[in-house]
Every structure is written in C-alpha cells, then in structure tokens.
Scaffold this active site. Structure first.
Site, PDB file in Angstrom:
ATOM      1  N   GLY A  50      28.728  47.080 -28.557  1.00 37.26           N
ATOM      2  CA  GLY A  50      28.381  48.464 -29.048  1.00 37.26           C
ATOM      3  C   GLY A  50      26.807  49.279 -29.071  1.00 37.26           C
ATOM      4  O   GLY A  50      26.935  50.360 -29.369  1.00 37.26           O
ATOM      5  N   ASP A 109      31.045  44.993 -40.596  1.00 36.13           N
ATOM      6  CA  ASP A 109      32.326  45.417 -41.128  1.00 36.13           C
ATOM      7  C   ASP A 109      32.330  44.452 -41.939  1.00 36.13           C
ATOM      8  O   ASP A 109      31.920  44.533 -43.234  1.00 36.13           O
ATOM      9  CB  ASP A 109      33.476  44.951 -40.482  1.00 36.13           C
ATOM     10  CG  ASP A 109      34.667  45.839 -40.593  1.00 36.13           C
ATOM     11  OD1 ASP A 109      34.852  46.608 -41.081  1.00 36.13           O
ATOM     12  OD2 ASP A 109      35.938  45.116 -40.319  1.00 36.13           O
ATOM     13  N   ASP A 165      33.933  51.202 -29.034  1.00 40.82           N
ATOM     14  CA  ASP A 165      35.326  50.742 -28.242  1.00 40.82           C
ATOM     15  C   ASP A 165      35.710  50.801 -29.081  1.00 40.82           C
ATOM     16  O   ASP A 165      36.599  49.911 -30.415  1.00 40.82           O
ATOM     17  CB  ASP A 165      35.107  50.156 -27.145  1.00 40.82           C
ATOM     18  CG  ASP A 165      35.117  48.732 -27.535  1.00 40.82           C
ATOM     19  OD1 ASP A 165      34.109  48.401 -28.690  1.00 40.82           O
ATOM     20  OD2 ASP A 165      36.135  48.088 -27.379  1.00 40.82           O
TER      21      ASP A 165
HETATM   22  P1  IMP Z   1      32.098  42.135 -38.216  1.00 43.51           P
HETATM   23  O1  IMP Z   1      32.135  40.687 -38.362  1.00 43.51           O
HETATM   24  O2  IMP Z   1      33.494  42.356 -39.548  1.00 43.51           O
HETATM   25  O3  IMP Z   1      31.065  43.019 -39.398  1.00 43.51           O
HETATM   26  O4  IMP Z   1      32.340  43.023 -37.743  1.00 43.51           O
HETATM   27  C1  IMP Z   1      31.407  43.818 -36.550  1.00 43.51           C
HETATM   28  C2  IMP Z   1      32.012  43.796 -35.330  1.00 43.51           C
HETATM   29  O5  IMP Z   1      33.065  44.654 -35.426  1.00 43.51           O
HETATM   30  C3  IMP Z   1      30.832  45.087 -34.572  1.00 43.51           C
HETATM   31  O6  IMP Z   1      29.843  44.593 -34.008  1.00 43.51           O
HETATM   32  C4  IMP Z   1      31.831  46.196 -34.061  1.00 43.51           C
HETATM   33  O7  IMP Z   1      31.865  45.376 -32.410  1.00 43.51           O
HETATM   34  C5  IMP Z   1      33.086  45.911 -34.707  1.00 43.51           C
HETATM   35  N1  IMP Z   1      33.687  47.289 -34.875  1.00 43.51           N
HETATM   36  C6  IMP Z   1      33.605  47.190 -37.089  1.00 43.51           C
HETATM   37  N2  IMP Z   1      34.663  47.804 -36.940  1.00 43.51           N
HETATM   38  C7  IMP Z   1      34.603  49.342 -36.306  1.00 43.51           C
HETATM   39  C8  IMP Z   1      34.624  50.375 -35.838  1.00 43.51           C
HETATM   40  O8  IMP Z   1      35.279  50.813 -36.454  1.00 43.51           O
HETATM   41  N3  IMP Z   1      34.863  50.630 -34.318  1.00 43.51           N
HETATM   42  C9  IMP Z   1      34.867  49.802 -33.579  1.00 43.51           C
HETATM   43  N4  IMP Z   1      33.931  48.340 -33.712  1.00 43.51           N
HETATM   44  C10 IMP Z   1      34.103  47.945 -34.698  1.00 43.51           C
HETATM   45 MG    MG Z   2      29.140  44.929 -32.097  1.00 37.81          MG
END
Ligand code: IMP
Ligand code: MG
Length: 198
Positions: A50, A109, A165
C-alpha cells in the site's frame, strides 16, 4: 469527468483527497522530516504494497542523505479473528541496528499491524524509531500509538487509491476515494468481498 477534467473511475462515488491535496501535504511532511533528521542519515522503512506511491512521492521531497528499505506483509484482513496476525513475506535487506528509522505506513487503522511490526523492528535495536503515516483512522484504534508524522485523519470509511487497494484493485488511482456501495458488499463476518463481474 469532474469539473477539473479529472477522469473518475466508475466504481468511485466520492473523491476524499485530490492529487493536489495529497501532494501539498506530503511536501509539508517532507520538510518537517528534512529539518528533524538533518545529519542523522535516517533509514525509511515502508510496508508494501500500500505504501509504494506515498513512499515514492515522499522520498523525492527528502533532501537529506538517507537509505530506503521495504517490508512486505500478508494482506489486510478485516476478519476479527485474524486482526494483528501479520505474516512477514519480505524482510528488510538492510540492518537497522543503531540507525534512525522512519517507519512509513499508508493507513493506520486499529494499529494492530503496525504494533506487530514495531515490536519486530525494536528487537533489532535501532537508535530511534518514529512513525509516519499518510492516513490515520483514530476512531478504530485499539493500540496506543504515538505518530510523529501524519498526513490526514480519516472517518470510519474504507478508502482506495494512491496505493490503497480493495482486493488488490484501485491502487493506481491518483486520488483517494470511496467505492460505490454496489461495488462491494459486507457479509455478517465483516469481511469485505468484491461483487463478481466488476
Ligand atoms: P490496522 O492493522 O487495522 O491498523 O490496519 C492497517 C492496514 O490495513 C493498512 O496498512 C492497510 O493496508 C489496511 N487498511 C486499513 N484501512 C484501509 C482502507 O481504508 N483502505 C485500504 N486499506 C486499508
Ligand atoms: Mg498497508
């Protein structure tokens, strides 16, 4: 086409951040980093896939000497049972021991992914380890994180484009937007699935 003549992908209902908005914000972040890391020879570590467009644009605004390296992890899963379980599919090529690391993410996130990766990187004894993310969604955060460089805060909406994506699609969009509801569905387990035939 919108009023500026931009061709919008038919799956996108709304553009949240235009190419220009993203570019301007990245210039601001880069100038902060240029000041903070003068003579520190930092290493930028990005998480594939990403981050590839953000990293490419940010790095071209970095004026200090630096190294660049990438990690690749298994795909994002919205499945609650698998959150925070990250598989490293490509490790760093360079050593970060004693180095000033700037860890670059596309979106933070829940924070579970970055938390796992930060723990892994800290074990390698960097001199310092700071976080830089283009997008931040604080409403869903499960882990307490201090983020030094942050592009934009997001609402609780799934975004695509500029490297991000939806099931590997839309990374190539130069802007960041939201997908029309008819292009994806959310079954009860929360997993997002692309409708067939798109
Ligand atoms: P976390 O572990 O919940 O913080 O998720 C982080 C990862 O989820 C990021 O590095 C992204 O690859 C993916 N991600 C989180 N939100 C989105 C979004 O809105 N669109 C696309 N990918 C996302
Ligand atoms: Mg990512």
């Amino acid at each position: 086409m919108d009023q500026s003549g931009l061709k919008i992908n038919p799956a996108i209902s709304q553009i949240l951040f235009t190419e220009d908005q993203i570019k301007n914000r990245i210039e601001e972040i880069a100038s902060q980093i240029n000041g903070d890391y003068k003579n520190k020879f930092p290493i930028f570590v990005g998480v594939l896939k990403g981050v590839f467009i953000f990293m490419a644009d940010l790095l071209r605004k970095i004026e200090i000497d630096c190294d660049v390296d990438f990690l690749a992890i298994s795909n994002y899963s919205n499945d609650a049972r698998n959150r925070g379980v990250v598989r490293l599919v490509k490790d760093l090529d360079l050593s970060i021991e004693g180095r000033h690391v700037i860890f670059i993410e596309d979106v933070i996130d829940t924070g579970l992914t970055i938390n796992y990766l930060l723990r892994n990187l800290r074990e390698r004894n960097p001199a310092s380890l700071k976080i830089c993310t283009l997008f931040n969604r604080p409403s869903r955060r499960l882990i307490d994180l201090s983020i030094q460089y942050k592009g934009f805060d997001l609402e609780d909406k799934f975004i695509v484009g500029y490297g991000l994506d939806y099931h590997e699609r839309f990374r190539n969009l130069p802007y960041v937007g939201i997908i029309k509801p008819e292009f994806f569905q959310r079954p009860s387990n929360g997993e997002i699935n692309m409708k067939q035939g798109l």
